[in-house]
Scaffold this motif. Structure first.
Motif, PDB file in Angstrom:
ATOM      1  N   TYR A  86      45.779  27.972  65.787  1.00 44.26           N
ATOM      2  CA  TYR A  86      44.410  27.766  65.309  1.00 44.26           C
ATOM      3  C   TYR A  86      43.674  29.098  65.211  1.00 44.26           C
ATOM      4  CZ  TYR A  86      44.802  22.720  66.092  1.00 44.26           C
ATOM      5  OH  TYR A  86      45.182  21.395  66.036  1.00 44.26           O
ATOM      6  N   SER A 112      35.636  28.801  64.414  1.00 41.55           N
ATOM      7  CA  SER A 112      35.512  27.601  63.596  1.00 41.55           C
ATOM      8  C   SER A 112      34.444  27.837  62.538  1.00 41.55           C
ATOM      9  CB  SER A 112      35.147  26.395  64.461  1.00 41.55           C
ATOM     10  OG  SER A 112      33.928  26.624  65.124  1.00 41.55           O
ATOM     11  N   THR A 164      43.904  20.546  58.118  1.00 37.13           N
ATOM     12  CA  THR A 164      42.997  20.686  59.249  1.00 37.13           C
ATOM     13  C   THR A 164      42.167  19.419  59.370  1.00 37.13           C
ATOM     14  OG1 THR A 164      41.405  22.151  60.330  1.00 37.13           O
ATOM     15  CG2 THR A 164      41.061  21.720  57.982  1.00 37.13           C
ATOM     16  N   TYR A 165      41.569  19.233  60.528  1.00 35.62           N
ATOM     17  CA  TYR A 165      40.868  17.979  60.815  1.00 35.62           C
ATOM     18  C   TYR A 165      39.421  18.283  61.166  1.00 35.62           C
ATOM     19  CZ  TYR A 165      45.619  16.322  60.842  1.00 35.62           C
ATOM     20  OH  TYR A 165      46.918  16.045  60.466  1.00 35.62           O
ATOM     21  N   ARG A 195      35.236  17.824  62.051  1.00 34.63           N
ATOM     22  CA  ARG A 195      34.338  17.143  62.978  1.00 34.63           C
ATOM     23  C   ARG A 195      32.959  17.119  62.328  1.00 34.63           C
ATOM     24  NH1 ARG A 195      32.898  17.716  69.205  1.00 34.63           N
ATOM     25  NH2 ARG A 195      30.633  17.647  69.107  1.00 34.63           N
ATOM     26  N   ASP A 244      34.824  12.793  65.124  1.00 34.61           N
ATOM     27  CA  ASP A 244      35.763  13.888  65.353  1.00 34.61           C
ATOM     28  C   ASP A 244      37.174  13.454  64.959  1.00 34.61           C
ATOM     29  OD1 ASP A 244      37.103  16.126  66.134  1.00 34.61           O
ATOM     30  OD2 ASP A 244      36.308  16.171  68.186  1.00 34.61           O
ATOM     31  N   SER A 250      39.683  15.458  64.811  1.00 40.43           N
ATOM     32  CA  SER A 250      40.684  16.286  65.486  1.00 40.43           C
ATOM     33  C   SER A 250      41.213  15.639  66.756  1.00 40.43           C
ATOM     34  CB  SER A 250      40.106  17.669  65.809  1.00 40.43           C
ATOM     35  OG  SER A 250      39.064  17.571  66.771  1.00 40.43           O
ATOM     36  N   GLY A 256      43.121  14.144  57.000  1.00 38.57           N
ATOM     37  CA  GLY A 256      42.878  15.567  57.205  1.00 38.57           C
ATOM     38  C   GLY A 256      42.530  16.223  55.883  1.00 38.57           C
ATOM     39  N   ARG A 295      44.135  26.038  60.595  1.00 42.60           N
ATOM     40  CA  ARG A 295      45.402  25.979  61.315  1.00 42.60           C
ATOM     41  C   ARG A 295      46.462  26.733  60.506  1.00 42.60           C
ATOM     42  NH1 ARG A 295      47.424  20.548  63.531  1.00 42.60           N
ATOM     43  NH2 ARG A 295      47.732  20.046  61.338  1.00 42.60           N
TER      44      ARG A 295
END
Length: 311
Positions: free
Chosen positions: A141, A145, A206-207, A209, A251, A253, A279, A307
């Motif tokens: 990662y 962010s 990627t996931y 939020r 979320d 993730s 995702g 990621r």
């Protein structure tokens, strides 16, 4: 190994006198030649099933399984002290956060302790360490962010406008004498954005939020994600009534996706048909939001963390 620094933190916060184990830089420990194993790629397992009446097979699943990573390091000095330091830090049944900075790139991953070896074949020179960990999520990662606020006032040049407070039918359609029109004078000074462009700059899915904060009364908020081709890849809504100060978090993730209102799990309030297992692929995508009531009082902050399959 020049320009590579590793910082390992034990997640239980009980690292005693050495809460962080450092390799490279000013640390006593240095990375051995070819001392990183499993940091160059993430293999993907492909499952197929043969057709009964045709040639070839069809795809059943693709997934990246857990991955072993090994770090080899060495240090000189008081060998007994070095061994005691490593023995106190790397212990079974613990999770670790491993951060690696190499050639200007910083990545991290979390992993479980798997094995450790402190070699005893060459006590007179240096102490060698081999630590192997198991990354249940094999991807690396980005340390930072990316967060953006969907609701943002964009300044515009103001211009006057006149708004009819009551609709008036065209003259030929009038059958009775119209009442005098009422007008409201005003000025447009800004607009509120209901869509936002974002980008996944990583090398894999990627996931995101979403943190939705209510500035007033908001009822049944929803958010959608559309990829660069215009295909909607995710839409979710939550049947909640929010008041000023309430925070709704969705979320993706977590496993499974977690929805909370002011910290309380409200996953059961997701609207039927909501996408709760998806995702964002690499590239550009758009986000938009709405609500059954009070969408102007919504502040929506999406956060993604890129990621990568390698350093």
């Amino acid at each position: 190994m020049r320009d590579i620094q590793i910082s390992i933190t034990r997640e239980d916060g009980r690292g005693q006198s050495n809460p962080v184990f450092s390799i490279g830089g000013a640390s006593q420990w240095h990375l051995a030649q070819d001392g990183l194993e499993g940091f160059d790629s993430v293999p993907v397992t492909v499952s197929t099933q043969a057709y009964a009446q045709y040639d070839g097979s069809y795809l059943m699943a693709e997934r990246a399984p857990e991955l072993d990573r090994t770090i080899c390091a060495f240090a000189g000095g008081d060998l007994a002290s070095l061994r005691a330091q490593a023995e106190a830090f790397f212990i079974p049944r613990r999770e670790y956060r491993v951060s690696v900075t190499a050639e200007g790139r910083s990545r991290f991953f979390r992993a479980r302790h798997y094995a450790m070896a402190l070699t005893v074949d060459n006590f007179r020179d240096v102490q060698r360490l081999e630590w192997t960990c198991l990354a249940l999520d094999p991807y690396l990662y980005s340390e930072e962010s990316n967060s953006f606020n969907i609701v943002e006032g964009r300044a515009k040049r103001g211009f006057p406008f006149v708004s009819c407070a009551r609709r008036v039918a065209p003259e030929p359609m009038l059958r009775i004498a119209p009442e005098p029109e009422t007008h409201i004078a005003g000025m447009v000074a800004s607009v509120v954005s209901r869509t936002l462009k974002m980008r996944n700059s990583g090398s894999t899915t990627t996931y995101p939020r979403f943190d939705i904060t209510a500035g007033g009364e908001v009822r049944d908020p929803s958010v959608s994600i559309t990829d660069s081709t215009g295909v909607e890849v995710c839409r979710f809504g939550v049947k909640v009534s929010m008041r000023a100060g309430d925070v709704l978090t969705v979320d993706f993730s977590t496993r499974p996706t977690l929805i909370t209102l002011n910290g309380k799990n409200v996953s059961n309030l997701a609207k039927p048909g909501s996408t709760l297992a998806t995702g964002i692929e690499p590239g550009d995508f758009d986000l938009s939001w709405s609500a059954e009531f009070g969408d102007a009082a919504m502040s929506v902050v999406p956060t993604i963390r890129n990621r990568y399959a390698s350093l």
